[in-house]
Design a protein around this motif. Structure first.
Motif, short mmCIF file in Angstrom:
data_model
loop_
_atom_site.label_atom_id
_atom_site.label_comp_id
_atom_site.label_asym_id
_atom_site.label_seq_id
_atom_site.Cartn_x
_atom_site.Cartn_y
_atom_site.Cartn_z
N GLU A 1 0.81 -1.21 0.00
CA GLU A 1 0.00 0.00 0.00
C GLU A 1 0.85 1.27 0.00
N CYS A 2 2.13 1.16 0.38
CA CYS A 2 3.00 2.34 0.54
C CYS A 2 3.45 2.88 -0.81
N SER A 3 3.60 4.20 -0.87
CA SER A 3 4.16 4.83 -2.06
C SER A 3 5.68 4.66 -2.04
N LYS A 4 6.32 4.92 -3.13
CA LYS A 4 7.78 4.82 -3.20
C LYS A 4 8.42 5.80 -2.23
N GLU A 5 7.83 6.96 -2.11
CA GLU A 5 8.36 7.99 -1.21
C GLU A 5 8.27 7.52 0.24
N MET A 6 7.13 6.90 0.60
CA MET A 6 6.95 6.42 1.96
C MET A 6 7.95 5.31 2.28
N ILE A 7 8.15 4.39 1.32
CA ILE A 7 9.12 3.30 1.53
C ILE A 7 10.51 3.89 1.70
N SER A 8 10.85 4.89 0.93
CA SER A 8 12.15 5.55 1.04
C SER A 8 12.31 6.19 2.43
N ASP A 9 11.25 6.86 2.90
CA ASP A 9 11.29 7.47 4.24
C ASP A 9 11.47 6.40 5.32
N LEU A 10 10.74 5.30 5.19
CA LEU A 10 10.81 4.23 6.19
C LEU A 10 12.21 3.59 6.21
N LYS A 11 12.82 3.45 5.05
CA LYS A 11 14.16 2.88 4.98
C LYS A 11 15.17 3.76 5.70
N GLU A 12 14.93 5.08 5.67
CA GLU A 12 15.85 6.00 6.33
C GLU A 12 15.75 5.93 7.85
N ILE A 13 14.56 5.64 8.37
CA ILE A 13 14.41 5.65 9.84
C ILE A 13 14.63 4.28 10.47
N VAL A 14 14.52 3.23 9.68
CA VAL A 14 14.65 1.87 10.23
C VAL A 14 16.12 1.51 10.37
#
Length: 186
Positions: A149-162
């Motif tokens: 369900e996540c957009s590419k931008e959201m996945i990119s943001d999540l990768k930065e914080i995880v």
């Protein structure tokens, strides 16, 4: 050629008369004549003596073509050896293939399943919502995030914080991300 003809031919080659040959074998001249005419034949002992005096093998004297038999037997032996070599080559190839199959089976059933189990154990999952939309998020230790369900931008943001080295605590960081953006996680 028969035995009688062979005796006659060989006797003449040795320049012996019937009488001289008979004397060397301890038989009568008439016996030699009867042999040469094919009326009678020498017994095994006389054949042995004839072969010695005429300097030929008993097989040559009897006109046995032992050479053809030997050649045939050697040929058959060579054919059999060739077949055995082919069978051994095929068996060797099958054994090699069997061992390759066993090695692949060991790899497939032992190493690969362990890796999959490791990935499942080193995974964090979260169900979050934002703007009335539900997000199923999985963080996997191979540094990937699975969220359909996540957009590419959201996945990119999540990768930065995880922190992929500390996957178990990643759920808290994902929850904080969604709260900062007006959402929440269960």
């Amino acid at each position: 050629m028969n035995l009688g003809n062979n005796i006659l031919k060989l006797r003449k080659e040795k320049h012996l008369s019937q009488e001289q040959l008979a004397e060397k074998i301890n038989v009568t001249r008439q016996t030699i004549s009867n042999w040469e005419l094919g009326e009678t034949s020498p017994n095994p002992t006389q054949l042995k003596q004839l072969s010695k005096v005429l300097n030929v093998s008993i097989d040559d004297l009897l006109d046995n073509d032992i050479k053809e038999i030997i050649v045939e037997k050697v040929s058959n032996t060579e054919k059999l050896a060739g077949i055995i070599i082919k069978i051994l080559k095929v068996m060797g190839l099958l054994i090699i293939l069997y061992f390759i199959f066993i090695i692949l089976a060991i790899i497939f059933f032992t190493i690969l399943p362990k890796k999959q189990v490791t990935e499942i154990h080193n995974m964090a999952a979260a169900t979050c919502s934002l703007n009335d939309k539900i997000y199923e998020i999985k963080v996997i230790d191979d540094e990937s995030i699975d969220c359909k369900e996540c957009s590419k931008e959201m996945i990119s943001d999540l990768k930065e914080i995880v922190d992929f080295t500390d996957i178990e605590n990643s759920g808290e960081k994902i929850a904080a991300y969604f709260e900062e953006n007006g959402g929440m996680c269960e």
